[in-house]
Design a protein around this motif. Structure first.
Motif, PDB file in Angstrom:
ATOM      1  N   ARG A   3      30.458  -0.200  86.373  1.00  0.00           N
ATOM      2  CA  ARG A   3      29.966   0.199  87.695  1.00  0.00           C
ATOM      3  C   ARG A   3      30.916  -0.301  88.789  1.00  0.00           C
ATOM      4  NH1 ARG A   3      23.794  -1.483  85.962  1.00  0.00           N
ATOM      5  NH2 ARG A   3      23.772  -0.026  84.205  1.00  0.00           N
ATOM      6  N   TYR A   4      31.455  -1.500  88.562  1.00  0.00           N
ATOM      7  CA  TYR A   4      32.391  -2.086  89.520  1.00  0.00           C
ATOM      8  C   TYR A   4      33.296  -3.044  88.767  1.00  0.00           C
ATOM      9  CZ  TYR A   4      34.250  -4.747  93.438  1.00  0.00           C
ATOM     10  OH  TYR A   4      35.102  -5.348  94.333  1.00  0.00           O
ATOM     11  N   LEU A   5      34.551  -3.121  89.176  1.00  0.00           N
ATOM     12  CA  LEU A   5      35.487  -4.064  88.535  1.00  0.00           C
ATOM     13  C   LEU A   5      36.528  -4.487  89.557  1.00  0.00           C
ATOM     14  CD1 LEU A   5      37.016  -3.851  85.007  1.00  0.00           C
ATOM     15  CD2 LEU A   5      38.512  -4.253  86.973  1.00  0.00           C
ATOM     16  N   ARG A   6      36.830  -5.789  89.561  1.00  0.00           N
ATOM     17  CA  ARG A   6      37.864  -6.306  90.461  1.00  0.00           C
ATOM     18  C   ARG A   6      38.751  -7.282  89.691  1.00  0.00           C
ATOM     19  NH1 ARG A   6      35.477  -8.482  95.726  1.00  0.00           N
ATOM     20  NH2 ARG A   6      34.708 -10.101  94.385  1.00  0.00           N
ATOM     21  N   LEU A   7      40.054  -7.101  89.817  1.00  0.00           N
ATOM     22  CA  LEU A   7      41.014  -7.998  89.168  1.00  0.00           C
ATOM     23  C   LEU A   7      41.865  -8.661  90.246  1.00  0.00           C
ATOM     24  CD1 LEU A   7      42.126  -8.946  86.367  1.00  0.00           C
ATOM     25  CD2 LEU A   7      43.946  -7.273  86.730  1.00  0.00           C
ATOM     26  N   THR A   8      41.927  -9.987  90.193  1.00  0.00           N
ATOM     27  CA  THR A   8      42.759 -10.761  91.117  1.00  0.00           C
ATOM     28  C   THR A   8      43.862 -11.422  90.306  1.00  0.00           C
ATOM     29  OG1 THR A   8      40.821 -11.173  92.493  1.00  0.00           O
ATOM     30  CG2 THR A   8      42.732 -12.603  92.833  1.00  0.00           C
ATOM     31  N   PHE A  37      54.520 -17.028  97.654  1.00  0.00           N
ATOM     32  CA  PHE A  37      53.412 -16.941  96.704  1.00  0.00           C
ATOM     33  C   PHE A  37      52.740 -15.582  96.878  1.00  0.00           C
ATOM     34  CE2 PHE A  37      54.348 -21.246  97.715  1.00  0.00           C
ATOM     35  CZ  PHE A  37      54.084 -21.997  96.597  1.00  0.00           C
ATOM     36  N   THR A  38      52.547 -14.842  95.790  1.00  0.00           N
ATOM     37  CA  THR A  38      51.968 -13.503  95.880  1.00  0.00           C
ATOM     38  C   THR A  38      50.721 -13.381  95.014  1.00  0.00           C
ATOM     39  OG1 THR A  38      54.167 -12.558  96.236  1.00  0.00           O
ATOM     40  CG2 THR A  38      52.427 -11.036  95.551  1.00  0.00           C
ATOM     41  N   ASN A  39      49.646 -12.884  95.633  1.00  0.00           N
ATOM     42  CA  ASN A  39      48.410 -12.533  94.915  1.00  0.00           C
ATOM     43  C   ASN A  39      48.142 -11.047  95.137  1.00  0.00           C
ATOM     44  OD1 ASN A  39      48.255 -15.274  94.508  1.00  0.00           O
ATOM     45  ND2 ASN A  39      46.363 -15.596  95.656  1.00  0.00           N
ATOM     46  N   VAL A  40      47.600 -10.395  94.118  1.00  0.00           N
ATOM     47  CA  VAL A  40      47.255  -8.978  94.236  1.00  0.00           C
ATOM     48  C   VAL A  40      45.802  -8.798  93.802  1.00  0.00           C
ATOM     49  CG1 VAL A  40      47.849  -6.617  93.537  1.00  0.00           C
ATOM     50  CG2 VAL A  40      49.650  -8.343  93.752  1.00  0.00           C
ATOM     51  N   VAL A  41      45.032  -8.038  94.594  1.00  0.00           N
ATOM     52  CA  VAL A  41      43.602  -7.838  94.317  1.00  0.00           C
ATOM     53  C   VAL A  41      43.325  -6.344  94.251  1.00  0.00           C
ATOM     54  CG1 VAL A  41      41.250  -8.403  95.044  1.00  0.00           C
ATOM     55  CG2 VAL A  41      43.152  -9.881  95.744  1.00  0.00           C
ATOM     56  N   VAL A  42      42.874  -5.872  93.075  1.00  0.00           N
ATOM     57  CA  VAL A  42      42.630  -4.442  92.856  1.00  0.00           C
ATOM     58  C   VAL A  42      41.186  -4.255  92.407  1.00  0.00           C
ATOM     59  CG1 VAL A  42      43.305  -2.418  91.504  1.00  0.00           C
ATOM     60  CG2 VAL A  42      45.047  -4.082  92.227  1.00  0.00           C
ATOM     61  N   GLU A  43      40.496  -3.253  92.956  1.00  0.00           N
ATOM     62  CA  GLU A  43      39.129  -3.014  92.521  1.00  0.00           C
ATOM     63  C   GLU A  43      38.920  -1.535  92.172  1.00  0.00           C
ATOM     64  OE1 GLU A  43      36.420  -4.106  95.712  1.00  0.00           O
ATOM     65  OE2 GLU A  43      36.915  -2.304  96.827  1.00  0.00           O
TER      66      GLU A  43
END
Ligand SMILES: [Ca+2]
Ligand SMILES: [Ca+2]
Ligand SMILES: [Ca+2]
Ligand SMILES: [Ca+2]
Ligand SMILES: [Ca+2]
Ligand SMILES: [Ca+2]
Ligand SMILES: [Ca+2]
Ligand SMILES: [Ca+2]
Ligand SMILES: [Ca+2]
Ligand SMILES: [Ca+2]
Ligand SMILES: [Ca+2]
Ligand SMILES: [Ca+2]
Ligand SMILES: [Ca+2]
Ligand SMILES: [Ca+2]
Ligand SMILES: [Ca+2]
Ligand SMILES: [Ca+2]
Lengths: 139, 139, 139, 139, 139, 139, 139, 139, 139, 139
Positions: free
Chosen positions: H93-98, H108-114
């Protein structure tokens, strides 16, 4: 991975017996029973040792910790007993066990027990500046 | 920047060989393989040393760490081996390696190995008050 | 306040030369250049010293730190050089400089250099319990 | 509660003069003036002492600290002066004052001054494991 | 790696233009000059953006940051200018820059500037429980 | 730098009046007097605002804060008064002042006061993931 | 569980009298009255001891702490008295009590009192690397 | 336990498909290669999802993460690809990856995809007070 | 300062009734008795309110808190009762009390109770970036 | 105190049913068995609820948690089942359970499950500034 709790502690040969070096293990999953009430007790165990000829095998240590799950024993007694068992199989130059028990009666109890091999002397410490160790990411 | 993993550790001349001074390096990107299961293992390495005539070159240290990526080796053994390799090229007055391995089987393992040059003695420590070191900004 | 970078370190008379006491300074704004790549390097400096007859004047220390902004120098070398410069003007009983450099190549490097006046001995330390020091507000 | 700032430090009898024991006080509300600019300076003071026959009375300590509000004095000098004043009335076996001054010119300065009674020797320290001390609530 | 400071920001194609996703970058090495005093200023920059067709190339971002090393500019102005420059090359759906300046005059200043593409609407947020993210080692 | 306390707040032109952007200032050196006892009170002030045509000049803000040093005023009243004074000269789109007073009677008091320009509406917030911001060194 | 406050401290046999080992207890619920004002005082107590033949029973320790609820006593005096009472029943090889009192008059006071059995000598300490101890979950 | 890296993600039946509930997983052992330099990259991954009919099996997730060990891929691309793969098998139903990547070039790099399932709406959030979660021991 | 516990809460006139502003108070010294066992209970109270015409006087609040010292009352009940008492005298626009009780039976309990004045509506919140607030010293 | 594990959850009357208020409980001592391997699993549970007519009795909650000690159950399933059991006896307006499981296979898993009473609507939240809550002592 069908394994079972056991008091048998397995060992392997110390790969660097010529040196005094420190092995540190944090074991957060200790639980036993309270002899007075029969209710569960919990603790985090911290093991530090300087091996002589033998090192403790990690998986057998886990099964050994599991073996206390249905045993009734007091805080001070069980910490000393685990040290006795580890010393019997490892015969280490030095060993220290720190047991941090969960709060009971609003009071927090930790027990710290150590064993020194007869005749063994620690090297005089070299005092260096200490620095923290964060992860190299942005949390 | 096409470089490749290597066991060759490069050095440069210690710019202040008249003094005992401390060099501290945190190396968070160590990975090797587990000899039992073939699965990846990970660790953060902390290197502290007092140079004699040579210092370790940072980029070659990074390539050396990379060289373990496809090697199978146990926690206690690899920590001792890296110390042996560093001592062989640096011949330092003092060296200490702390390896903090990622949790396995619910247990956290750190290994601390040190080397002292024969005949070398640390200066008696000067005990000063210690203070924290936050950044000068509001985070 | 038109000032300019300078290698001149100014001093003032130690107001309590009869005592060994500690002065601690955190200097977060150090930057120089990398001799290999010409790119900027950054560090936080921590200075601890026990004065003899002279103390370092804070504003001149800031201008001295500024003077490295366009100089190319390596981590280990610059830390030792700053100690040499401070010792030359302060002639302190004891001085320690800790340089914490910003991460390069995924590796974090700190350098700790100390100087002891010939013949000076630290007092034997008095070990007291240590306590933290939060602000007296609710943050 | 009409009180006023004063340099008079009041004392009371040490209730346990047979023992060497530590009294630790954190005093976050120190402010004085800068002799160069006339502007306010601020610090947190940490006082640790081992009483001999007298202990410092808390309220008079607060009024004494208040008495610096309109005085102009340098960091190193005022820390030594407060120690002198406390030593004069307490005649303690041991006393240490740590003054943590607010940042000036981007530099953070702490000063640590101690006094030892002539002929007094600290007991050899007993090294125990140290543990943190969180509140027994969930914050 | 002979590179030089530049105001040229390089880009690459967004690999997932069909999605609104967040890119977060922490850039701790910003330094410029104070227009009033000529003295160095320092800041940590935090960049967050939702790309449209282009992403910022990390190395060119570093060289761009370097280009401010010898420029004199005020806190509020430079933060807005960097946003303008990034928006001009990235044309992002959303961009936010947080600049955390080092303490000046005992006061800490942060500036937060954002840009929204005309007509772009953020997705309604999905509120999940948040959890910390410690390293899987014992530090 | 001979300056003196003043209620005059100086301003400069907002360099980016086309945007709503946030300016955040932490001012740790507030002190006034208690109207009941005449004793000193202390607080850390946090100022956040969205400028309209004017920004607050940092040094004049410091002198303004200094001007409370000898004034007697209650916690709730002084926080509201500082907001009134800042609003009078800045005419900001939005302003919020958080005053964190030092503990009194064992109780910690913070006061948070905000002002909104008549007719001004904040942009609907863009909810992004938040990440911490440690320094890029090993402390 | 109808129990009542009592000055009677109960003991049990030390299960490992052959060893010097450390028992650490944190007791956050201490409250008594101030002899000057009659108002409540509060403290967190930290007890560390090396047992000889007897250990303190946890529940009786809790009731003993409760017994101070309606007693008026000063910070320095009560800490020394609790040590006297514990020493009288435990006759320990070593005991240390740390009392951390709640802030009064803006000043934070901690008192640390220890007792050493006549003729007892601590083992020379073995200096190992220390590591933190987070929970094995993501909070 | 002879297993091997694989792109096959295994699933099991959601035991509570009638509810929207959150599953949170922290995966600290991600490593791949940099397409530009061939050198290793590292990241910590945080996965949050609301299952529909299927849940991800933990061991297969570990083997899937392992499968990137010898693949060259950019930060933004790999985070989006892992989301695509998880969505393909889980149809959540919902998913988020950080993805929190280790520092490169001082940045410093972070990526957040949902991902949101078409037609799915989150329940309106219930805002409760949040509290920390320390372990019930003294560390 | 001979005062005594009382249920009388004293008030003063809100100095800024034209504004909705927040007053936050942390009260760490709450203790009462357990109705089941008669043993002491402890809590830290956090009070937040938006005053209408009256503000709570700090000293009377302290005496009110003291008045629970010998009363037996359950966690959920006493938190609601204190809110009722405060609402009765303050008639606030909004009030929230958070009670964090000390651990009992290994379980930590917090209770959060709020009151809203009939017809009162909070202003729509202005979402700004939040920043931490460390002291401007080196601890 | 001879009690035994039980699935019977006991309740008491909500003392303030006219209000929606939050009860928060942290339960750190959950352990069950892994259905695949038979080995122990551990978790910390966080329970938040808004009672309707009934509240959960703390001791019976502890015995209920104990009842899982010898049951084999998966992470996602057991979290949902505990919610079902609590909802059945409490019939709360709102309930949320957060289970933080100990690391397995190097991966950390948390599960968050909530229940809303049919027809119940939360009050619109009042957004206040949040502040930390340290103990009023120096640790
Ligand atoms: Ca860390
Ligand atoms: Ca630090
Ligand atoms: Ca820090
Ligand atoms: Ca602190
Ligand atoms: Ca703080
Ligand atoms: Ca602490
Ligand atoms: Ca604490
Ligand atoms: Ca906390
Ligand atoms: Ca974290
Ligand atoms: Ca962390
Ligand atoms: Ca740590
Ligand atoms: Ca931070
Ligand atoms: Ca911890
Ligand atoms: Ca925690
Ligand atoms: Ca802080
Ligand atoms: Ca806290």
């Amino acid at each position: 991975m069908p394994s079972s709790p056991t008091k048998n502690l397995e060992i392997f040969d110390n790969p660097a017996p010529a040196r005094d070096y420190q092995i540190h293990m944090e074991i957060p999953e200790f639980t036993c029973l309270c002899p007075k009430t029969g209710q569960p007790d919990f603790a985090t165990l911290i093991l530090d040792y300087i091996a002589d000829e033998k090192c403790i095998e990690l998986k057998s240590l886990k099964l050994y910790i599991w073996s206390y799950r249905n045993e009734a024993t007091f805080h001070e007694a069980v910490t000393n007993r685990i040290v006795d068992d580890l010393v019997a199989v490892l015969e280490p130059r030095y060993l220290r066990l720190t047991a941090k028990f969960y709060v009971r009666g609003g009071i927090f109890t930790n027990v710290v027990v150590e064993h020194r091999k007869s005749g063994w002397q620690p090297l005089p410490p070299v005092d260096l500046a200490k620095f923290g160790s964060q992860p190299p990411i942005r949390e």
